[in-house]
Design a protein around this motif. Structure first.
Motif: not given
Length: 148
Positions: A1-5, A58-69, A73-85
């Motif tokens: 997994m891809i971690h913060y470091e 739908h475009t945002a959902a497709l982009t999110m899927r790309l970001m996660m898969t 290696e997957p990101l060691a994501s613990l979620g998100s407090p949000g997005f901007e702009n």
């Protein structure tokens, strides 16, 4: 997994491609964004879009899927407090080939949770012609490989 470091400010990766068929766009729109220009060519004919266009969500959902898969290696994501702009810059049409250009814009350790750091990603979703169709900044809570 891809971690913060494992992430460095300025790191950039291109993910994809992905696409959605007319049928997938219509199914998404019927369920989540039933505006005429997302439901048929006829409903879009006299609009800015001119023909069936994907919901921005739908475009945002497709982009999110790309970001996660989209990585080896997957990101060691613990979620998100949000997005901007979030900006929908150009329409997405059936079978457009979308890629996401993801850049690490900033990162910092959490002051209250030693097991994680916060990473800001700048994301541009582009079509097959390299045109930016959507952009946003996402903050992700990322697990640390060695907390504290």
């Amino acid at each position: 997994m891809i971690h913060y470091e494992d992430l460095t400010v300025g790191d950039t990766v291109e993910l994809g491609p992905t696409s959605a068929s007319a049928e997938e766009m219509i199914a998404f729109a019927k369920r989540y964004d039933p505006q005429p220009f997302h439901l048929s060519d006829e409903g879009a004919a006299d609009t800015y879009f001119g023909r069936l266009a994907a919901s921005g969500w739908h475009t945002a959902a497709l982009t999110m899927r790309l970001m996660m898969t989209g990585r080896d290696e997957p990101l060691a994501s613990l979620g998100s407090p949000g997005f901007e702009n979030l900006r929908w810059r150009k329409p997405v049409y059936p079978d457009d080939q979308l890629t996401a250009l993801v850049t690490v814009a900033s990162k910092r350790l959490s002051e209250s949770r030693p097991e994680m750091g916060l990473v800001q990603f700048e994301i541009e979703t582009r079509n097959q012609d390299g045109v930016v169709v959507m952009s946003f900044v996402s903050t992700s809570m990322m697990a640390r490989r060695e907390p504290g």
